[in-house]
Every structure is written in structure tokens, then in C-alpha cells.
Write an enzyme that holds these catalytic residues in place. Structure first.
Site, PDB file in Angstrom:
ATOM      1  N   GLU A 117       0.840  -1.200   0.000  1.00 57.89           N
ATOM      2  CA  GLU A 117       0.000   0.000   0.000  1.00 57.89           C
ATOM      3  C   GLU A 117       0.872   1.245   0.000  1.00 57.89           C
ATOM      4  OE1 GLU A 117      -2.010   1.137   3.742  1.00 57.89           O
ATOM      5  OE2 GLU A 117      -1.136  -0.647   4.638  1.00 57.89           O
ATOM      6  N   ASP A 156       0.336  -1.980   6.121  1.00 51.19           N
ATOM      7  CA  ASP A 156       0.725  -1.494   7.453  1.00 51.19           C
ATOM      8  C   ASP A 156       0.065  -2.336   8.543  1.00 51.19           C
ATOM      9  OD1 ASP A 156       2.167   0.479   6.291  1.00 51.19           O
ATOM     10  OD2 ASP A 156       0.731   2.089   6.653  1.00 51.19           O
ATOM     11  N   ASP A 165      -1.701  -1.540  10.960  1.00 51.14           N
ATOM     12  CA  ASP A 165      -2.723  -0.778  11.687  1.00 51.14           C
ATOM     13  C   ASP A 165      -4.106  -1.088  11.120  1.00 51.14           C
ATOM     14  OD1 ASP A 165      -2.772   0.481   9.259  1.00 51.14           O
ATOM     15  OD2 ASP A 165      -2.088   2.432   9.970  1.00 51.14           O
ATOM     16  N   ASP A 218      -6.160   0.703   9.159  1.00 55.21           N
ATOM     17  CA  ASP A 218      -6.282   0.967   7.719  1.00 55.21           C
ATOM     18  C   ASP A 218      -5.651  -0.148   6.906  1.00 55.21           C
ATOM     19  OD1 ASP A 218      -7.711   3.229   7.871  1.00 55.21           O
ATOM     20  OD2 ASP A 218      -6.055   4.629   7.534  1.00 55.21           O
TER      21      ASP A 218
END
Length: 397
Positions: free
Chosen positions: A25, A99, A101, A103
């Protein structure tokens, strides 16, 4: 190959069995990955923004998405009944690297939905993987450690506390080693679940009250005698309670409004959503284990002339700070924060990395779950989450 997308940094290897592609991403992470990779057999495809939710999109709309078209072109299989051919797949390891996290988890789920719907053979043949980038880098003197998630980080600090610290309880019992580690672990889980419930709008003071009043099972929140006792105790603690009733569609749980008279005076509704939440279930379990320490007086050896600590949160904060002493701790907000060498060493080097292979043991069941969680209809999704929330520690499809 002229039809390959410009974003793709391809590898030199042409044998799909020996080639892998990282779907990354964002451009900054894509830059680090391009510099850090082994270009002989590793290709990098950076994707921008959130890929379309293919569960909700018609085929023609899906094909108008630049990110989806880029992905299909890079993999080489084509798409749709007439075009799709798995034998044209250019890489036999397709690795989703996002990532660590929320998102990142969302983008990962959208990508998994796409592959599940449009290229299920990729999963059936065992070609689809998820990378495991670390969340922390910890330096202790000359030793450097990469830690993959919050849980592993807490465990790392817990091990240091267990080795070095001793805590006395009520001046009668001493805790060190595994016993101390277990106590601190329970305190971490206790405050983590309070924080999660606080984010849903309940006051931390109310949550702590609820688990300290002997509620060890959610069925008690349907019991009139127990709830009457709770309401009168809440009033004694300075809360105001109103709009008391029993919900009709909430399986017999009490529902009411709480007015917090301290801490800025927030108000919130309490109903079956709270009583059946996985956070409250975990909190009641851990609270049971912490019961012997309610009202206890703690002292940490060598801490401020035998200072007495009566608050669990203060004890936890002091011990965690002691556990972190002397460490340099870096928490990665995203893959782009890692330099190319770190990304290679932690996430891309086949000798050292951990990859999760995406498996669908029961394709039919997975198909239903994807339809419910990613589809348009809100009610089945709510039902699914309500009935499964208590069984799921961490939903990671």
C-alpha cells in the site's frame, strides 16, 4: 511485456514457481520495498488508496478502477469467464504487504475479498500470502530486536520486569518471575479492555464499577434482583440512572441511561450491546483473576523508599516504565518508516521473514462470511457480528 503496468517493478526471474510479487500500500512503502528487495526474484506493485470493495461493486464498475486493472495486468491471469486463466499467473507467491494498523487491515481485507471472488484458485493452490511486518524496533545496548505486534511487545517488556523486579503485596507476599509477569499481564489486559469500551462512549469509571460489583457472567444483566442492586450502588457512587427497561429485541437484557456526574458529566446508553461485547467478557474474566488484589497495598523493591502504591494503574505504569528503562523503542506507524535494509531484514528476506499462507478450509463458509461482512445488507452483518463477537479474539480473515 508491453502490457505490464508502469507501477510494477518486475523481477528478472521468468519462472512463476521461483517468482514472488509484493502488493504494497502507498508509494512511500513501495519505494522502500523496491530498494530493499532482491530484484532477481521479487517484484513490487504499489497500490494507491483503498482498492474498491468488490463485494458491493458490479463487474463493469470494478473494471473501471485503475487499481484493480493494474493488479490484474501485473498478475497476468486476465479476469472474467472468458479471459481468466490461472496458468498465465506470473508469480506463484502473491504477498499482501500492508501497514500493521486498522487501515492496513481494511486494505488487506478488501484485497482478500477481490482474490476470493475473482481468483479463488490463487487461494486454493496456496499462492496467496500475507506479510508480517514488525510494529516495533527495540534496541537494548548492542542488541536489536524487531517485534511484530503490541502483544509481543508487551511480552518482551513483561519478561524484563519478571527478571529484574520484585513486588510485595500487603507486606506479606512477594511476587517476582512468572507470578509477577502474570499479574502485570492481567493488569495490561484489564486496562486495554477498559480503553476499548471507553472508545465506544462508556466512562472508564462506570466500566470499572460494573466489573467490581461481582458480575462474572453476562446472564446477571438479565436478573432483576442483581440489577436493582447495581442501580442503587450506581447512585451511591454518584452516577444517575434513568430510562430503565428490559429490551424486547435484546434477548432480555436490561437497558438504561447513565449520567456521569464527574469527569465532565457525559451520559450514555447501556444495553445488550455492552453486556454481550467481547471486551466486557474479557474484562470480567481478567477481573476474576485480579480479585485477590482489590484494595491491596503494593511496594516495588528499590522504588522510592518503599513507597506504598494502592492504585492498579499506578502500579502498572511504574512497572512498565521500569521494564522499558535503558531501551530505545521505535514504533513504526507504517511500512514507509522502515528503511530498505530494515524492510528486507524483517519482512522480505526469505531466510528470516514470517509469511501467513491464506487458506480457505471451507470455501462455502468463507463465501458466506465474506458476503455478510463485505456486502450491502446491514442486518445480517449486525447479526453475524453479534452472534460471533464473543468467540472472536481478533477478527483477522
Amino acid at each position: 511485456d508491453l502490457s505490464l503496468p508502469g507501477k510494477l517493478a518486475d523481477c528478472q526471474e521468468r519462472d512463476p514457481a521461483r517468482s514472488e510479487v509484493f502488493i504494497v500500500e502507498g508509494d512511500s512503502a513501495g519505494g522502500s520495498a523496491k530498494q530493499g528487495r532482491d530484484r532477481r526474484f521479487q517484484a513490487i506493485l504499489p497500490l494507491r488508496g483503498k482498492i474498491l470493495n468488490v463485494e458491493k461493486s458490479r463487474f463493469d464498475k470494478m473494471m473501471s478502477s485503475e487499481e484493480i486493472r493494474t493488479l490484474i495486468a501485473a498478475l497476468g491471469t486476465g479476469i472474467g469467464d472468458k479471459e481468466y486463466n490461472i496458468d498465465r499467473l506470473r508469480y506463484q507467491k502473491v504477498i499482501i504487504m500492508t501497514d500493521a494498523d486498522v487501515d492496513g487491515a481494511h486494505i488487506r481485507t478488501l484485497l482478500l475479498t477481490f482474490f476470493f471472488r475473482q481468483m479463488p484458485e490463487l487461494i486454493e493452490k496456496g499462492y496467496l500470502y500475507i506479510a508480517q511486518p514488525p510494529l516495533y524496533r527495540v534496541v537494548d545496548g548492542k542488541k536489536e530486536v524487531y517485534v511484530k505486534n503490541e502483544e509481543a511487545f508487551n511480552q518482551f517488556i513483561l519478561d524484563r520486569i519478571a527478571q529484574k523486579e520484585t513486588v510485595s503485596v500487603d507486606d506479606t507476599k512477594e511476587f517476582s518471575g512468572k507470578k509477577l509477569s502474570s499479574l502485570v499481564d492481567n493488569l495490561i489486559r484489564y486496562y486495554e479492555n477498559i480503553a476499548r469500551l471507553s472508545k465506544k462512549g462508556y466512562s472508564a469509571r462506570f466500566i470499572e464499577f460494573l466489573v467490581s460489583c461481582g458480575a462474572h457472567d453476562r446472564s446477571v444483566f438479565k436478573d432483576r434482583e442483581f440489577m436493582d442492586r447495581i442501580f442503587s450502588c450506581l447512585e451511591e457512587e454518584g452516577f444517575k440512572v434513568g430510562d430503565i427497561g428490559v429490551s424486547e429485541d435484546g434477548h432480555g437484557y436490561y437497558e438504561f441511561t447513565v449520567y456521569e456526574t464527574r469527569n465532565g458529566g457525559q451520559s450514555f446508553n447501556v444495553d445488550w450491546g455492552m453486556f454481550t461485547s467481547p471486551e466486557l467478557k474479557r474484562l470480567m474474566n481478567v477481573s476474576r483473576q485480579l480479585e485477590p488484589f482489590r484494595g491491596a497495598r503494593f511496594r516495588i523493591d528499590g522504588e522510592g523508599e518503599g513507597k506504598v502504591i494502592t492504585s492498579w494503574s499506578e502500579l502498572l505504569e511504574l512497572l512498565m516504565n521500569k521494564g522499558k528503562r535503558g531501551l530505545t523503542i521505535q514504533r513504526y506507524k507504517g511500512l514507509g518508516e522502515m528503511n530498505p535494509a530494515q524492510l528486507w531484514e524483517t519482512t522480505m528476506d526469505p531466510e528470516k521473514r514470517t509469511l501467513l499462507k491464506v487458506r480457505i478450509e471451507d470455501v462455502v463458509e468463507a463465501d458466506e462470511i465474506f458476503s455478510i461482512l463485505m456486502g450491502d445488507k446491514v442486518e445480517p452483518r449486525r447479526e453475524f457480528i453479534h452472534s460471533n463477537a464473543l468467540e472472536v479474539e481478533e477478527l483477522d480473515i
